[in-house]
Design a protein around this motif. Structure first.
Motif, PDB file in Angstrom:
ATOM      1  N   ILE A 161       0.835  -1.199   0.000  1.00 11.98           N
ATOM      2  CA  ILE A 161       0.000   0.000   0.000  1.00 11.98           C
ATOM      3  C   ILE A 161       0.871   1.251   0.000  1.00 11.98           C
ATOM      4  O   ILE A 161       0.625   2.200  -0.760  1.00 11.98           O
ATOM      5  CB  ILE A 161      -0.947  -0.009   1.216  1.00 11.98           C
ATOM      6  CG1 ILE A 161      -1.960  -1.146   1.089  1.00 11.98           C
ATOM      7  CG2 ILE A 161      -1.669   1.343   1.353  1.00 11.98           C
ATOM      8  CD1 ILE A 161      -2.823  -1.357   2.324  1.00 11.98           C
ATOM      9  N   ASP A 162       1.891   1.255   0.840  1.00 10.58           N
ATOM     10  CA  ASP A 162       2.806   2.397   0.905  1.00 10.58           C
ATOM     11  C   ASP A 162       3.477   2.633  -0.446  1.00 10.58           C
ATOM     12  O   ASP A 162       3.561   3.772  -0.924  1.00 10.58           O
ATOM     13  CB  ASP A 162       3.855   2.142   1.986  1.00 10.58           C
ATOM     14  CG  ASP A 162       4.896   3.244   2.060  1.00 10.58           C
ATOM     15  OD1 ASP A 162       4.574   4.336   2.566  1.00 10.58           O
ATOM     16  OD2 ASP A 162       6.037   3.008   1.592  1.00 10.58           O
ATOM     17  N   GLN A 163       3.945   1.561  -1.083  1.00  9.34           N
ATOM     18  CA  GLN A 163       4.636   1.695  -2.370  1.00  9.34           C
ATOM     19  C   GLN A 163       3.704   2.245  -3.443  1.00  9.34           C
ATOM     20  O   GLN A 163       4.078   3.151  -4.200  1.00  9.34           O
ATOM     21  CB  GLN A 163       5.190   0.334  -2.800  1.00  9.34           C
ATOM     22  CG  GLN A 163       5.900   0.369  -4.145  1.00  9.34           C
ATOM     23  CD  GLN A 163       6.403  -1.010  -4.569  1.00  9.34           C
ATOM     24  OE1 GLN A 163       6.358  -1.967  -3.800  1.00  9.34           O
ATOM     25  NE2 GLN A 163       6.875  -1.111  -5.796  1.00  9.34           N
ATOM     26  N   VAL A 164       2.489   1.707  -3.514  1.00  8.95           N
ATOM     27  CA  VAL A 164       1.533   2.162  -4.522  1.00  8.95           C
ATOM     28  C   VAL A 164       1.194   3.641  -4.299  1.00  8.95           C
ATOM     29  O   VAL A 164       1.138   4.433  -5.246  1.00  8.95           O
ATOM     30  CB  VAL A 164       0.257   1.298  -4.487  1.00  8.95           C
ATOM     31  CG1 VAL A 164      -0.855   1.933  -5.318  1.00  8.95           C
ATOM     32  CG2 VAL A 164       0.559  -0.110  -4.999  1.00  8.95           C
ATOM     33  N   CYS A 165       0.979   4.017  -3.043  1.00  5.25           N
ATOM     34  CA  CYS A 165       0.621   5.413  -2.745  1.00  5.25           C
ATOM     35  C   CYS A 165       1.769   6.363  -3.072  1.00  5.25           C
ATOM     36  O   CYS A 165       1.543   7.469  -3.573  1.00  5.25           O
ATOM     37  CB  CYS A 165       0.211   5.539  -1.287  1.00  5.25           C
ATOM     38  SG  CYS A 165      -1.398   4.796  -0.913  1.00  5.25           S
ATOM     39  N   ARG A 166       2.995   5.939  -2.804  1.00  2.00           N
ATOM     40  CA  ARG A 166       4.138   6.790  -3.149  1.00  2.00           C
ATOM     41  C   ARG A 166       4.276   6.941  -4.660  1.00  2.00           C
ATOM     42  O   ARG A 166       4.529   8.038  -5.168  1.00  2.00           O
ATOM     43  CB  ARG A 166       5.423   6.199  -2.557  1.00  2.00           C
ATOM     44  CG  ARG A 166       5.517   6.316  -1.040  1.00  2.00           C
ATOM     45  CD  ARG A 166       6.794   5.667  -0.525  1.00  2.00           C
ATOM     46  NE  ARG A 166       6.841   5.647   0.927  1.00  2.00           N
ATOM     47  CZ  ARG A 166       7.283   6.646   1.692  1.00  2.00           C
ATOM     48  NH1 ARG A 166       7.705   7.766   1.107  1.00  2.00           N
ATOM     49  NH2 ARG A 166       7.284   6.556   3.005  1.00  2.00           N
ATOM     50  N   GLU A 167       4.118   5.841  -5.390  1.00  2.00           N
ATOM     51  CA  GLU A 167       4.279   5.877  -6.845  1.00  2.00           C
ATOM     52  C   GLU A 167       3.227   6.745  -7.513  1.00  2.00           C
ATOM     53  O   GLU A 167       3.489   7.378  -8.549  1.00  2.00           O
ATOM     54  CB  GLU A 167       4.217   4.461  -7.408  1.00  2.00           C
ATOM     55  CG  GLU A 167       5.446   3.619  -7.083  1.00  2.00           C
ATOM     56  CD  GLU A 167       5.328   2.200  -7.612  1.00  2.00           C
ATOM     57  OE1 GLU A 167       4.245   1.847  -8.142  1.00  2.00           O
ATOM     58  OE2 GLU A 167       6.317   1.448  -7.491  1.00  2.00           O
ATOM     59  N   HIS A 168       2.027   6.774  -6.926  1.00  2.00           N
ATOM     60  CA  HIS A 168       0.920   7.485  -7.579  1.00  2.00           C
ATOM     61  C   HIS A 168       0.483   8.728  -6.799  1.00  2.00           C
ATOM     62  O   HIS A 168      -0.588   9.273  -7.054  1.00  2.00           O
ATOM     63  CB  HIS A 168      -0.252   6.514  -7.774  1.00  2.00           C
ATOM     64  CG  HIS A 168       0.094   5.356  -8.660  1.00  2.00           C
ATOM     65  ND1 HIS A 168       0.149   5.452 -10.024  1.00  2.00           N
ATOM     66  CD2 HIS A 168       0.468   4.080  -8.355  1.00  2.00           C
ATOM     67  CE1 HIS A 168       0.506   4.282 -10.544  1.00  2.00           C
ATOM     68  NE2 HIS A 168       0.708   3.437  -9.557  1.00  2.00           N
TER      69      HIS A 168
END
Length: 278
Positions: free
Chosen positions: A24-31
């Motif tokens: 979740i953290d990775q997806v939120c950072r990427e987008h």
């Protein structure tokens, strides 16, 4: 008593939940999406530096616009092995919020629902909220009413035997479609937007607890969680005191497990296929 729950299975569950949090953290950072650790997960970060030792779940919240984007694009953004389930897209889904789940596992909660999925992290939309008023009272009345209907149309009608409750449940199933109830719940929650409201509402709580000053959330602040940096609320002390009072006090009694069935090594689709053949 606490030690009885802090067993190897609990540690394994927490390790898998941490994988989902990282995703979740990775997806939120990427987008470029905003998220916060919420409730007991935020409490664990402050009081324990990670999970509350006996916890077997985790909660994340996102402002409504970010939540809507995440839900809309989860199928393309989430890596293999992880998926989003929600009332708007998943048949038979009984909860008024989305979940990011580990599709490599099987998880069934302690409720009399038929829904089977993977080990999940609950993902809550955060909406605007007005101050105490008749409008707010009516708002929460409508929300509780639709949420109760959602519960009844998904729960076992014979949970408490045959009688008025079972007849009511069966009747509601005939007149309400689940997707329409989910839509009504969403419409109620969207009544006030975050930008123009003085308060932020987490509708998983009642009005006195769930509605907090917007400043308590603020811009997400990095916080250490199980040795990694995730995003927490801007004012953790004010946020946690609003929810729990003296949140640093360890409770004498701890909740029971959230699940009645768990297999971390069996994909839930495989579990369902095997169930059909038995």
């Amino acid at each position: 008593m606490h030690g009885d729950r802090i067993n190897e299975e609990t540690r394994q569950v927490q390790a898998r939940l941490l994988e989902i949090l990282k995703v979740i953290d990775q997806v939120c950072r990427e987008h470029h999406l905003t998220y916060y650790l919420l409730a007991g997960t935020m409490l664990g970060a402050v009081r324990h530096g990670g999970f509350i030792p006996w916890d077997d779940d985790a909660d994340v919240g996102m402002p409504r616009t970010d939540y809507d984007q995440f839900v809309a694009h989860a199928d393309e953004w989430l890596p293999d092995g992880f998926e989003l389930v929600s009332g708007g897209k998943t048949k038979g889904y009984p909860y008024p919020f989305a979940r990011v789940q580990d599709a490599r596992s099987t998880y069934i909660m302690h409720r009399s629902y038929d829904f089977v999925g993977g080990l999940p992290i609950d993902l809550f939309p955060l909406d605007g909220m007005t101050g105490p008023s008749l409008s707010r009272t009516w708002h929460y009345f409508r929300y509780r009413r639709w949420r109760k209907i959602l519960y009844l149309i998904h729960t076992d009608p014979y949970k408490h035997g045959k009688g008025f409750r079972s007849m009511l449940t069966l009747f509601l199933r005939k007149i309400f479609k689940a997707e329409n109830v989910h839509r009504h719940l969403d419409d109620v929650r969207r009544q006030w937007d975050c930008q123009s409201s003085p308060l932020i509402a987490d509708h998983d709580y009642k009005a006195d607890k769930g509605a907090q000053p917007k400043e308590n959330y603020g811009c997400p602040v990095p916080i250490s969680f199980e040795g990694i940096m995730l995003m927490g609320v801007a004012r953790p002390d004010a946020y946690l005191r609003h929810l729990y009072g003296n949140y640093m006090e360890i409770p004498k009694e701890i909740p029971s497990q959230n699940y009645r069935y768990l297999d971390l090594n069996k994909p839930w689709r495989q579990y369902m296929d095997e169930l059909k053949t038995t």
